[in-house]
Design a protein around this motif. Structure first.
Motif, PDB file in Angstrom:
ATOM      1  N   ASN A 197     -34.708  56.934  -3.081  1.00  0.00           N
ATOM      2  CA  ASN A 197     -34.297  56.301  -4.320  1.00  0.00           C
ATOM      3  C   ASN A 197     -32.983  55.563  -4.130  1.00  0.00           C
ATOM      4  O   ASN A 197     -32.026  56.111  -3.585  1.00  0.00           O
ATOM      5  N   TYR A 205     -26.654  46.813 -11.394  1.00  0.00           N
ATOM      6  CA  TYR A 205     -28.005  46.467 -11.837  1.00  0.00           C
ATOM      7  C   TYR A 205     -28.023  45.095 -12.494  1.00  0.00           C
ATOM      8  O   TYR A 205     -28.884  44.253 -12.180  1.00  0.00           O
ATOM      9  N   PRO A 246     -37.320  45.666 -16.127  1.00  0.00           N
ATOM     10  CA  PRO A 246     -37.542  46.473 -14.918  1.00  0.00           C
ATOM     11  C   PRO A 246     -37.045  47.905 -15.067  1.00  0.00           C
ATOM     12  O   PRO A 246     -37.630  48.833 -14.497  1.00  0.00           O
ATOM     13  N   ARG A 247     -35.970  48.076 -15.824  1.00  0.00           N
ATOM     14  CA  ARG A 247     -35.373  49.410 -15.986  1.00  0.00           C
ATOM     15  C   ARG A 247     -36.268  50.342 -16.791  1.00  0.00           C
ATOM     16  O   ARG A 247     -36.142  51.577 -16.707  1.00  0.00           O
ATOM     17  N   THR A 250     -40.715  49.399 -13.383  1.00  0.00           N
ATOM     18  CA  THR A 250     -40.604  49.663 -11.950  1.00  0.00           C
ATOM     19  C   THR A 250     -39.321  50.418 -11.583  1.00  0.00           C
ATOM     20  O   THR A 250     -39.338  51.300 -10.727  1.00  0.00           O
ATOM     21  N   CYS A 251     -38.209  50.069 -12.226  1.00  0.00           N
ATOM     22  CA  CYS A 251     -36.899  50.644 -11.876  1.00  0.00           C
ATOM     23  C   CYS A 251     -36.460  51.760 -12.828  1.00  0.00           C
ATOM     24  O   CYS A 251     -35.259  52.053 -12.921  1.00  0.00           O
ATOM     25  N   ALA A 267     -30.450  52.727 -13.257  1.00  0.00           N
ATOM     26  CA  ALA A 267     -31.773  52.254 -12.833  1.00  0.00           C
ATOM     27  C   ALA A 267     -31.960  52.688 -11.383  1.00  0.00           C
ATOM     28  O   ALA A 267     -30.991  53.090 -10.726  1.00  0.00           O
ATOM     29  N   ALA A 268     -33.174  52.627 -10.884  1.00  0.00           N
ATOM     30  CA  ALA A 268     -33.419  53.058  -9.504  1.00  0.00           C
ATOM     31  C   ALA A 268     -34.631  52.332  -8.931  1.00  0.00           C
ATOM     32  O   ALA A 268     -35.615  52.089  -9.629  1.00  0.00           O
ATOM     33  N   VAL A 269     -34.522  51.989  -7.670  1.00  0.00           N
ATOM     34  CA  VAL A 269     -35.653  51.443  -6.917  1.00  0.00           C
ATOM     35  C   VAL A 269     -36.181  52.554  -6.021  1.00  0.00           C
ATOM     36  O   VAL A 269     -35.407  53.202  -5.316  1.00  0.00           O
ATOM     37  N   GLN A 270     -37.488  52.788  -6.063  1.00  0.00           N
ATOM     38  CA  GLN A 270     -38.081  53.811  -5.212  1.00  0.00           C
ATOM     39  C   GLN A 270     -38.701  53.174  -3.970  1.00  0.00           C
ATOM     40  O   GLN A 270     -39.285  52.090  -4.030  1.00  0.00           O
ATOM     41  N   PHE A 286     -42.236  46.224  -6.141  1.00  0.00           N
ATOM     42  CA  PHE A 286     -41.440  45.020  -5.934  1.00  0.00           C
ATOM     43  C   PHE A 286     -42.274  43.883  -5.345  1.00  0.00           C
ATOM     44  O   PHE A 286     -41.836  43.160  -4.452  1.00  0.00           O
ATOM     45  N   ILE A 302     -29.665  45.642  -3.487  1.00  0.00           N
ATOM     46  CA  ILE A 302     -30.083  46.977  -3.926  1.00  0.00           C
ATOM     47  C   ILE A 302     -29.246  48.009  -3.182  1.00  0.00           C
ATOM     48  O   ILE A 302     -29.135  47.946  -1.957  1.00  0.00           O
TER      49      ILE A 302
END
Length: 448
Positions: A197, A205, A246-247, A250-251, A267-270, A286, A302
């Motif tokens: 993550n 963000y 996105p928050r 996906t995020c 927020a987070a990108v996995q 993404f 990111i």
């Protein structure tokens, strides 16, 4: 059985159909144009190559995707068996090492004595030069174009529809900053977790979203929503709907706690492992239409990806599918064509890897039944894939777009259950019972 079936396309649907028919004693000619003719998104020439993601979605039995996997296992899917052998950690999802998966399926096909594998691009599925066949299965996938797409238009009198799909980038594991990234699956704080993550704070963000929206795209014009299948929206198109879009998708940071702060990130990108060795990671959700240079610049904003090296950049490609409600019978036979021609896989208008596998499998069952002089054994609508076939081939379905299995298209329960978890569990239990009866019927007729 002294019968021959021609199958065009050695993707998920075509490979599954070929293996199923061969197991039942049918001789198969399997045609695949790669590697002689490549596409914009494939890398190799093997069977069942995955190009968009390496995830086959959830295995939870009370989910629609989980129901579908259980149905595939009950029907003896060869590709689901192969996926289990090539599995990589992905929490509650079934993800595979895509190179190993393709190699395993290719070996299964190539080593089968009843399957004759031919590398050739086919423009007419009923061309006599392919050899006389008792049936033909068209499983050329969502990248079907050119002369073959025109052949379909000419034969059916209907225009093929197209949508734009996007594949997510893949980054090398050893280029990631593990001092910033943390490993955790949503809501599983005490377990190591199968996802990495990348945590955003509010300022970082918003700066990322601003650059994402300003970045150069491969296709310059703004997409209209109708051009994009919702499940594969490019991340920049999602962001155009609002800075927080996105928050909340996906995020979304829900279910995550950043150990560096002890709090949920803004927020987070996995990132999900792309292979069994964990040497590469897929940026989950993404999919993108950004130029390669812009992907490198923007996605390095990111947190934890400041020095990311890209094993594969995200790509856009045009996908084609037929209007299934108008053109397909419930047994996947193409209407308006005198010859026994069937359509399976994403070309038929289903969306998703397991859905493609399922359509190849049931199409093989339908064809085999016809070859034996029996009526095709249609799936119960209470099953996940039976519900999808019923929806996709119903002439009353209007404005059809590619669809995956989901509870929204399933037959309502006899009694409404307010609790969502219990309601989904009830769908799964009902579907399991229906599938058990279906399998018993197949065995009684010698079809399984």
């Amino acid at each position: 059985m002294d019968k021959i079936v021609n199958i065009l396309g050695a993707g998920l649907a075509g490979s599954e159909a070929a293996l199923q028919l061969a197991q039942r004693g049918v001789r198969v000619r399997l045609y695949e144009m790669r590697p002689e003719t490549q596409t914009d998104v494939h890398r190799g020439g093997g069977c069942a190559e995955l190009v968009c993601s390496n995830s086959l979605k959830s295995t939870k039995p009370e989910s629609a995707a989980g129901m579908l996997k259980a149905e595939l296992s009950a029907l003896g899917s060869k590709l689901i068996e192969a996926a289990g052998r090539c599995r990589v950690d992905a929490g509650g999802a079934l993800a595979v090492d895509r190179d190993e998966f393709s190699a395993v399926v290719t070996a299964m096909v190539r080593e089968n004595p009843r399957i004759e594998y031919r590398v050739a691009r086919i423009d007419d599925p009923l061309d006599a030069s392919l050899g006389e066949a008792d049936a033909t299965i068209l499983a050329t996938g969502p990248l079907t174009d050119g002369a073959l797409a025109q052949w379909l238009v000419d034969k059916t009198g209907s225009q093929n529809l197209a949508f734009f799909d996007a594949a997510a980038p893949v980054v090398m594991a050893d280029s990631l900053n593990m001092d910033v990234l943390f490993r955790q699956s949503r809501y599983e704080q005490d377990a190591p977790g199968d996802y990495l993550n990348a945590p955003f704070d509010k300022e970082t963000y918003e700066a990322f979203i601003a650059e994402l929206l300003a970045a150069d795209r491969v296709i310059k014009r703004d997409f209209e929503t109708k051009d994009l299948f919702q499940a594969c929206q490019p991340i920049e198109e999602i962001a155009r709907k609002g800075i927080d879009a996105p928050r909340y998708g996906t995020c979304k940071p829900v279910g995550l706690i950043d150990p560096a702060t002890g709090h949920r990130p803004w927020a987070a990108v996995q990132l999900r492992a792309e292979n069994a060795q964990g040497t590469a990671y897929n940026l989950v959700g993404f999919q993108t239409n950004l130029t390669f240079g812009e992907q490198k610049r923007v996605f390095r904003m990111i947190p934890g990806l400041e020095n990311a090296e890209f094993a594969r950049y995200g790509v856009m490609h045009r996908n084609t599918f037929i209007q299934a409600p108008k053109l397909l019978s419930r047994d996947l036979r193409l209407r308006g064509v005198d010859a026994p021609l069937y359509v399976a896989g994403q070309l038929s208008g289903t969306e998703g890897y397991c859905e493609a596998i399922a359509s190849g499998l049931v199409c093989a069952l339908f064809v085999f039944a016809r070859l034996k002089g029996e009526q095709p054994p249609l799936l119960p609508v209470e099953t996940a894939f039976g519900a999808l076939l019923d929806y996709a081939t119903d002439p009353a379905t209007q404005g059809y777009q590619p669809m995956h299995v989901n509870f929204g298209i399933m037959k309502s329960l006899d009694e409404h259950i307010r609790n969502k978890g219990k309601r989904y569990a009830a769908y799964a239990e009902r579907g399991q019972q229906a599938m058990a009866g279906y399998v018993e019927g197949l065995r009684a007729k010698g079809l399984l």
